[in-house]
Design a protein around this motif. Structure first.
Motif, PDB file in Angstrom:
ATOM      1  N   UNK A 194       0.829  -1.207   0.000  1.00  0.00           N
ATOM      2  CA  UNK A 194       0.000   0.000   0.000  1.00  0.00           C
ATOM      3  C   UNK A 194       0.863   1.257   0.000  1.00  0.00           C
ATOM      4  N   UNK A 195       1.941   1.227   0.780  1.00  0.00           N
ATOM      5  CA  UNK A 195       2.850   2.380   0.834  1.00  0.00           C
ATOM      6  C   UNK A 195       3.490   2.619  -0.534  1.00  0.00           C
ATOM      7  N   UNK A 196       3.736   1.573  -1.257  1.00  0.00           N
ATOM      8  CA  UNK A 196       4.298   1.732  -2.608  1.00  0.00           C
ATOM      9  C   UNK A 196       3.321   2.495  -3.504  1.00  0.00           C
ATOM     10  N   UNK A 197       2.034   2.238  -3.343  1.00  0.00           N
ATOM     11  CA  UNK A 197       1.032   2.984  -4.110  1.00  0.00           C
ATOM     12  C   UNK A 197       1.043   4.450  -3.708  1.00  0.00           C
ATOM     13  N   UNK A 198       1.190   4.718  -2.415  1.00  0.00           N
ATOM     14  CA  UNK A 198       1.248   6.104  -1.948  1.00  0.00           C
ATOM     15  C   UNK A 198       2.400   6.844  -2.623  1.00  0.00           C
ATOM     16  N   UNK A 199       3.570   6.230  -2.649  1.00  0.00           N
ATOM     17  CA  UNK A 199       4.737   6.878  -3.253  1.00  0.00           C
ATOM     18  C   UNK A 199       4.520   7.078  -4.747  1.00  0.00           C
ATOM     19  N   UNK A 200       3.878   6.113  -5.397  1.00  0.00           N
ATOM     20  CA  UNK A 200       3.556   6.275  -6.822  1.00  0.00           C
ATOM     21  C   UNK A 200       2.642   7.484  -7.035  1.00  0.00           C
ATOM     22  N   UNK A 382     -14.427  -2.864 -11.178  1.00  0.00           N
ATOM     23  CA  UNK A 382     -14.100  -4.281 -11.432  1.00  0.00           C
ATOM     24  C   UNK A 382     -12.597  -4.521 -11.509  1.00  0.00           C
ATOM     25  N   UNK A 383     -11.833  -3.817 -12.361  1.00  0.00           N
ATOM     26  CA  UNK A 383     -10.378  -4.052 -12.379  1.00  0.00           C
ATOM     27  C   UNK A 383      -9.694  -3.627 -11.088  1.00  0.00           C
ATOM     28  N   UNK A 384     -10.222  -2.595 -10.405  1.00  0.00           N
ATOM     29  CA  UNK A 384      -9.595  -2.143  -9.162  1.00  0.00           C
ATOM     30  C   UNK A 384      -9.724  -3.196  -8.070  1.00  0.00           C
ATOM     31  N   UNK A 385     -10.911  -3.762  -7.916  1.00  0.00           N
ATOM     32  CA  UNK A 385     -11.122  -4.808  -6.909  1.00  0.00           C
ATOM     33  C   UNK A 385     -10.290  -6.045  -7.259  1.00  0.00           C
ATOM     34  N   UNK A 386     -10.249  -6.389  -8.527  1.00  0.00           N
ATOM     35  CA  UNK A 386      -9.442  -7.542  -8.958  1.00  0.00           C
ATOM     36  C   UNK A 386      -7.973  -7.324  -8.640  1.00  0.00           C
ATOM     37  N   UNK A 387      -7.477  -6.124  -8.940  1.00  0.00           N
ATOM     38  CA  UNK A 387      -6.078  -5.789  -8.643  1.00  0.00           C
ATOM     39  C   UNK A 387      -5.813  -5.856  -7.139  1.00  0.00           C
ATOM     40  N   UNK A 388      -6.737  -5.299  -6.335  1.00  0.00           N
ATOM     41  CA  UNK A 388      -6.531  -5.248  -4.885  1.00  0.00           C
ATOM     42  C   UNK A 388      -6.535  -6.646  -4.271  1.00  0.00           C
ATOM     43  N   UNK A 389      -7.455  -7.488  -4.717  1.00  0.00           N
ATOM     44  CA  UNK A 389      -7.600  -8.813  -4.099  1.00  0.00           C
ATOM     45  C   UNK A 389      -6.540  -9.808  -4.556  1.00  0.00           C
ATOM     46  N   UNK A 390      -6.114  -9.725  -5.816  1.00  0.00           N
ATOM     47  CA  UNK A 390      -5.179 -10.709  -6.353  1.00  0.00           C
ATOM     48  C   UNK A 390      -3.722 -10.250  -6.376  1.00  0.00           C
ATOM     49  N   UNK A 391      -3.505  -8.954  -6.208  1.00  0.00           N
ATOM     50  CA  UNK A 391      -2.128  -8.444  -6.295  1.00  0.00           C
ATOM     51  C   UNK A 391      -1.745  -7.676  -5.035  1.00  0.00           C
ATOM     52  N   UNK A 392      -2.465  -6.604  -4.730  1.00  0.00           N
ATOM     53  CA  UNK A 392      -2.084  -5.748  -3.605  1.00  0.00           C
ATOM     54  C   UNK A 392      -2.075  -6.519  -2.287  1.00  0.00           C
ATOM     55  N   UNK A 400       5.313  -8.416  -5.650  1.00  0.00           N
ATOM     56  CA  UNK A 400       4.522  -7.228  -5.956  1.00  0.00           C
ATOM     57  C   UNK A 400       5.341  -6.190  -6.695  1.00  0.00           C
ATOM     58  N   UNK A 401       6.590  -5.988  -6.287  1.00  0.00           N
ATOM     59  CA  UNK A 401       7.440  -4.969  -6.908  1.00  0.00           C
ATOM     60  C   UNK A 401       7.659  -5.218  -8.395  1.00  0.00           C
ATOM     61  N   UNK A 402       7.575  -6.477  -8.799  1.00  0.00           N
ATOM     62  CA  UNK A 402       7.760  -6.793 -10.218  1.00  0.00           C
ATOM     63  C   UNK A 402       6.594  -6.278 -11.068  1.00  0.00           C
ATOM     64  N   UNK A 403       5.408  -6.221 -10.478  1.00  0.00           N
ATOM     65  CA  UNK A 403       4.219  -5.784 -11.223  1.00  0.00           C
ATOM     66  C   UNK A 403       3.855  -4.322 -10.968  1.00  0.00           C
ATOM     67  N   UNK A 404       4.353  -3.772  -9.880  1.00  0.00           N
ATOM     68  CA  UNK A 404       3.969  -2.418  -9.468  1.00  0.00           C
ATOM     69  C   UNK A 404       4.144  -1.367 -10.568  1.00  0.00           C
ATOM     70  N   UNK A 405       5.287  -1.305 -11.272  1.00  0.00           N
ATOM     71  CA  UNK A 405       5.458  -0.237 -12.273  1.00  0.00           C
ATOM     72  C   UNK A 405       4.401  -0.243 -13.372  1.00  0.00           C
ATOM     73  N   UNK A 406       3.810  -1.409 -13.634  1.00  0.00           N
ATOM     74  CA  UNK A 406       2.889  -1.552 -14.761  1.00  0.00           C
ATOM     75  C   UNK A 406       1.415  -1.478 -14.350  1.00  0.00           C
ATOM     76  N   UNK A 407       1.129  -1.657 -13.055  1.00  0.00           N
ATOM     77  CA  UNK A 407      -0.268  -1.710 -12.623  1.00  0.00           C
ATOM     78  C   UNK A 407      -0.648  -0.635 -11.614  1.00  0.00           C
ATOM     79  N   UNK A 408       0.324   0.177 -11.180  1.00  0.00           N
ATOM     80  CA  UNK A 408       0.025   1.193 -10.156  1.00  0.00           C
ATOM     81  C   UNK A 408      -0.970   2.239 -10.657  1.00  0.00           C
ATOM     82  N   UNK A 409      -1.116   2.356 -11.971  1.00  0.00           N
ATOM     83  CA  UNK A 409      -2.048   3.361 -12.512  1.00  0.00           C
ATOM     84  C   UNK A 409      -3.500   3.036 -12.177  1.00  0.00           C
TER      85      UNK A 409
END
Length: 546
Positions: A194-200, A382-392, A400-409
């Motif tokens: 979650x903190x990584x999202x904040x910094x993004x 829909x994509x936000x909940x999917x991202x949160x439940x399966x990744x975040x 997580x860091x491997x996917x963060x640059x591409x999905x943080x948007x």
């Protein structure tokens, strides 16, 4: 129990470095200069010249005229410098000099506190022990307190319901900063993703805010460039001198400096392209540059080696390596570009939302606008909940860091849409968080030394509260926030005196003075300033090699 206090730390006999001695000498000279000028002012015959004439009290009917007279008075502090017959030029210039001196003196005292807290270790260390219950309790409690500071901008005020208005973005930075700081204080490792999202989000704001500024104001001057560099790096530079720490320890500062410079270069080069379709060429070039620097690590390490451990100015090196820089900057490598794209398409998005919120037209059109909003919300959910439940929430930080640059948007764009979905939400802001958002840089830097210790690995404990961890947390936080606010004000005072203010009636600053000075004098002044800047750079370079 939040933290177990370690044994009392005895005062350290750490040797004073040459840069620290140099800084202390400058501070002492400023104190002596300020004291001498103050005494001289009071001992000067006719010391009443230090007082400005006030306009006599006026009745209600004459109040506006009196205020106008005061504003235009030659003896008004804002105008006396430009007055052809100023009665007290010494007083006016001393007033400005005194303000700078007071700021430097206060800065020196605060930095001594930093030195005592995290270099000499005059305070006991506290062990960080994580409790999810206490962490969430404190965070929720702060949110409840912030709700009490809720403000509603009147509809009659200009741009009251502007999308991504200043109050809203500062509030956004504020509550994220609270989470970021509590993450460090309580060692809440499980919230890392979650903190990584904040910094993004912070990096996104760098792209959005600076693109908007340059696009609207078309100000690509060196004054604007150096003023931003000063804002981002002045405090961290003097703290590096005092603590002998490496610049990259405070990685947020070099990272935001780099992304700001990237936006500046993007907008300043071929600036006429910013207002037609050729800007898409610039976006493509920017994107390809980011891909080249971070998707091919060898290229990035080669380019940034000019500031690496073996360069004359190793400001991006940390523990004799560029790995920390490549890792930190690479995690959010596409967020600045996303911020610039959002700023570029902002007028279209704003027009679209305004069209959906039209208050005129048929009832069916109004209902249709609301239905479109809800449809977009569900589609984005829909994509936000999917991202949160399966990744975040599901991945460890390495995966997580491997996917963060591409999905943080995903969460960033979702939050922006939800936060601005109605005019009422755009008019509402939590003032307490907005205040925190204005001092994020100061709170980020200061936490390492007067809230935490040992590079944010242990707590700073006040001896009387050693057995009361929550009381210590409360007291240390109050002191820490007060110091951060003071540092923010000091930085602004010094910035205004160096670069001037936006207010035409305000000071032009040293920059404006040099600009207005005859060329024969200005060149020597400029040479002197650059000589001092070079010496400071060499001193910092020496520190970073220690």
């Amino acid at each position: 129990m939040v933290a177990e206090v370690s044994s009392m730390a005895s005062p350290s006999a750490a040797a004073i470095t040459l840069p620290q001695a140099f800084f202390a000498l400058i501070w002492i000279l400023v104190v002596l200069f300020y004291a001498a000028n103050t005494i001289g002012c009071w001992l000067r015959p006719g010391s009443e010249h230090t007082q400005y004439r006030q306009v006599p009290p006026a009745g209600d009917a004459d109040k506006d005229d009196a205020l106008e007279a005061q504003d235009n008075s030659e003896e008004n502090p804002a105008n006396v410098a430009d007055s052809p017959r100023s009665a007290s030029p010494v007083s006016f210039h001393f007033t400005k000099t005194a303000s700078v001196c007071r700021s430097v003196i206060l800065l020196g005292l605060l930095l001594f506190f930093f030195y005592a807290g995290d270099v000499a270790h005059w305070f006991p260390r506290g062990l960080r022990v994580y409790s999810r219950d206490i962490f969430l309790f404190v965070y929720v409690l702060i949110f409840l307190a912030a709700i009490l500071s809720l403000e509603l901008t009147p509809e009659t005020q200009k741009n009251a319901d502007q999308i991504l208005n200043r109050h809203q973005t500062e509030e956004w930075k504020g509550w994220m900063q609270v989470g970021f700081l509590l993450y460090h204080y309580f060692r809440a490792s499980e919230t890392y993703n979650t903190i990584r999202i904040f910094i993004a989000c912070y990096v996104w704001m760098t792209g959005f805010g600076n693109f908007s500024y340059f696009y609207i104001r078309k100000d690509y001057s060196l004054k604007r460039l150096f003023k931003m560099l000063f804002r981002l790096n002045f405090l961290v530079a003097v703290i590096c001198v005092v603590t002998s720490n490496e610049y990259m320890l405070y990685y947020i500062c070099p990272m935001h400096t780099f992304w700001f410079l990237s936006v500046y270069v993007f907008m300043a080069i071929k600036s006429e392209w910013n207002y037609d379709r050729r800007i898409y060429i610039k976006f493509i070039v920017y994107f390809l540059t980011v891909v080249l620097l971070w998707e091919i690590p060898a290229v990035g390490e080669f380019v940034f080696s000019i500031f690496g451990p073996y360069s004359p100015l190793p400001i991006l090196a940390y523990k004799n390596s560029l790995k920390e820089w490549m890792f930190r900057s690479g995690l959010d490598r596409y967020m600045t570009l996303l911020g610039m794209l959002c700023a570029f398409f902002y007028p279209m998005f704003d027009s679209f939302i305004r069209h959906l919120e039209m208050k005129t037209g048929s009832f069916q059109d109004i209902i249709k606008g609301h239905m479109i909003k809800i449809t977009i919300l569900v589609a984005a959910l829909i994509p936000t909940v999917t991202w949160a439940s399966h990744i975040l929430l599901a991945m460890n930080k390495i995966d997580y860091n491997k996917l963060h640059p591409y999905l943080a948007f995903i969460p960033i764009l979702f939050f922006i849409y939800v936060r601005n979905i109605t005019p009422l939400l755009r008019r509402v802001n939590l003032h307490m968080f907005a205040w925190c958002g204005r001092i994020t840089l100061e709170t980020y830097i200061a936490q390492h030394h007067i809230w935490l210790q040992d590079n944010a690995k242990s707590l700073l404990v006040y001896p009387p509260l050693a057995n009361y961890p929550m009381l210590n947390f409360m007291f240390a936080t109050a002191v820490y926030l007060l110091v951060s606010e003071l540092l923010f004000q000091i930085t602004n005072v010094l910035s205004d005196e160096l670069f001037g203010t936006r207010d035409p009636k305000g000071t032009k600053g040293l920059w404006g003075w040099i600009h207005d000075t005859p060329m024969s004098q200005a060149k020597w002044i400029t040479i002197g300033i650059w000589t001092i800047a070079t010496l400071v750079t060499l001193i910092l370079s020496n520190i970073l090699r220690l």
